[in-house]
Scaffold this active site. Structure first.
Site, short mmCIF file in Angstrom:
data_model
loop_
_atom_site.label_atom_id
_atom_site.label_comp_id
_atom_site.label_asym_id
_atom_site.label_seq_id
_atom_site.Cartn_x
_atom_site.Cartn_y
_atom_site.Cartn_z
N CYS A 345 -118.26 -43.48 -41.13
CA CYS A 345 -118.52 -44.72 -40.41
C CYS A 345 -119.51 -45.60 -41.18
O CYS A 345 -119.16 -46.13 -42.23
CB CYS A 345 -119.00 -44.41 -38.99
SG CYS A 345 -118.82 -45.80 -37.84
N HIS A 443 -115.29 -40.28 -36.42
CA HIS A 443 -116.28 -39.31 -35.97
C HIS A 443 -115.55 -38.09 -35.41
O HIS A 443 -114.42 -38.19 -34.94
CB HIS A 443 -117.16 -39.90 -34.87
CG HIS A 443 -118.04 -41.02 -35.34
ND1 HIS A 443 -119.14 -40.82 -36.11
CD2 HIS A 443 -117.95 -42.36 -35.14
CE1 HIS A 443 -119.73 -41.98 -36.37
NE2 HIS A 443 -119.02 -42.93 -35.79
#
Length: 499
Positions: A345, A443
């Site tokens: 991310c 994630h």
């Protein structure tokens, strides 16, 4: 506060929907754990139960079935109830983006960023969202198990409180107060907290739970007797200290050491000031063949097989901190010596050439130079991308599932070599041509056993032992329910739950 909503919530309670709230004398007293334990204990009795946290402040979040984000702890509690996580389970989420301000997320969607003083005035609006979510859960489940935030005795935060007694008073629910004896001063914590509450709030507290006790209970009994006599309230039980219990943390990084095999993969994660979703690394911390080391600010990055740049709530600021601590130089040296680097991310965004924040979403508007390791740039857009996704890693074609929570949109020639092919037809992330660097927006990628094993082999681990992280979490939820049966007054708990 909307009097109509308060009246509606109270009416639901009168009709039989039961709400029970767990509040703590301090942060990390065990509220999240006790709520998860009670949820699983009720669930396996066939009781329809849902978790609820009115207001959460955390950088660990999860994507819900209705496409929003909530605190990670509530997603684990939902699993304890046998439910998919929903935004009603945590209607207000605050994600700090500075020492004095936070992004405000209502019903799973970011609505604004505010300084603390501004948010204090916004609480009346937030309370309406809280009560609306609680009403919907009360209509759908037999029991709503509520987790408070911090302590109800924070005097400076009591005006307009929506997270602790302000909520309990609004919906007229009983409260259990939990304290951590391992911190010391447990009786002062419990009695002092009670003394700082109003008379109506004190009457709402129906009992105490003492958490993380080590030793012979007989030595504690005189203190328990004194506490009950002093307060007129029962001790509902004493939970033992468990060194090997692993539930995803609400915010604090779990740095407990775990004994590992001699032959392990050394993994390093630099702890950035606004690190987010560090629960991504729990499967690695628990893996018997991985030595996971969090590097704190001011510490040098040690020799490792894999460096992971984690997610961030303030990517440009964390990139500046990474450079300040000398970690950029350490990453470059690591690559020269043949090590692997993974960016997740915000960590992915740092790998590129430039990072642009034209709207000032994470601080002052502007651009920053990335690490320049891959040919792409990222622009932070106004609306977050929130998705639960499935797909396959390009590494070994391993199946993977995870979730996206990011405002960045990345583009550039490096993305022509993606890391993941998603089932919805999109590609995600990037791989370097030499195979040393990998980045992804996903994630939770280490929770997929096959994907975790493939990534560990890519990083250099031979003969990988496959670990089912979901099964480990289920095991610990069952252990927590067993602790409720063994150490708490279940008859009184059933009564508090209206059963």
């Amino acid at each position: 506060m909307s009097s109509l909503l308060v009246q509606g919530a109270t009416t639901l309670l009168a009709q039989g929907a039961t709400t029970l709230m767990v509040q703590g004398t301090t942060s990390d007293a065990g509220k999240s754990t006790l709520v998860a334990a009670l949820c699983r204990w009720l669930h396996r009795q066939g009781v329809s139960v849902a978790p609820f946290k009115p207001q959460n402040m955390a950088l660990n979040s999860a994507v819900t079935v209705d496409g929003g984000e909530i605190g990670r702890a509530q997603a684990v509690q939902a699993q304890a109830c046998g439910l998919a996580a929903h935004t009603d389970m945590n209607p207000v989420l605050l994600k700090p983006n500075s020492d004095t301000g936070a992004q405000v997320i209502i019903h799973g969607r970011a609505v604004t960023s505010m300084e603390a003083a501004q948010y204090h005035n916004y609480k009346k609006v937030a309370m309406q969202a809280v009560l609306a979510s609680h009403q919907r859960l009360s209509e759908a489940y037999q029991v709503v198990m509520v987790e408070g935030a911090g302590s109800p005795a924070e005097i400076n935060l009591r005006a307009g409180d929506i997270a602790n007694m302000g909520f309990a008073e609004a919906v007229d629910c009983p409260v259990i107060l939990i304290a951590d004896i391992d911190r010391g001063g447990v009786f002062a914590h419990l009695v002092g907290t009670l003394e700082l509450l109003s008379e109506s709030e004190q009457a709402r507290v129906q009992g105490f739970v003492i958490n993380r006790f080590r030793g012979a209970l007989s030595l504690l009994q005189p203190g328990l007797d004194w506490l009950e006599q002093r307060t007129g309230k029962p001790v509902l039980g004493v939970l033992p200290y468990l060194t090997d219990l692993h539930l995803e943390a609400e915010d604090a990084i779990d740095t407990r050491q775990i004994t590992k095999a001699e032959q392990v993969l050394k993994v390093v994660v630099p702890v950035l000031p606004r690190i987010s979703n560090h629960t991504d690394f729990d499967p690695l911390r628990l893996h018997p063949q991985v030595d996971l080391h969090f590097v704190a600010p001011g510490q040098a990055i040690p020799a490792a097989d894999l460096i992971i740049l984690p997610g961030s709530k303030s990517t440009r600021g964390d990139l500046a901190a990474l450079r300040k601590h000398g970690w950029e130089t350490a990453v470059q040296k690591h690559l020269r010596y043949g090590g692997k680097v993974l960016g997740i991310c915000g960590g992915l965004q740092m790998l590129g050439n430039r990072l642009h924040d034209p709207l000032g979403l994470e601080g002052a508007a502007g651009s920053s130079s990335g690490l320049g390791l891959l040919e792409f740039e990222t622009v932070l857009a106004e609306h977050k991308q929130l998705r639960n996704v499935q797909g396959r890693l390009r590494l070994e074609d391993a199946p993977i599932s995870g979730y996206e929570i990011h405002a960045g949109v990345s583009s550039g020639p490096a993305l022509e070599r993606p890391a993941v092919q998603l089932d919805d037809g999109r590609c995600d992330g990037v791989q370097s041509a030499d195979g040393q660097i990998l980045g992804t927006y996903l994630h939770g990628l280490f929770e997929s056993p096959e994907a975790c094993s493939a990534l560990l082999r890519w990083a250099g681990l031979q003969d990988v032992q496959q670990v089912d992280y979901h099964a480990l979490r289920e095991r610990d939820l069952e252990r927590l329910a067993d602790l409720v049966e063994q150490h708490l007054d279940t008859a009184k708990l059933r009564g508090l739950c209206g059963l």
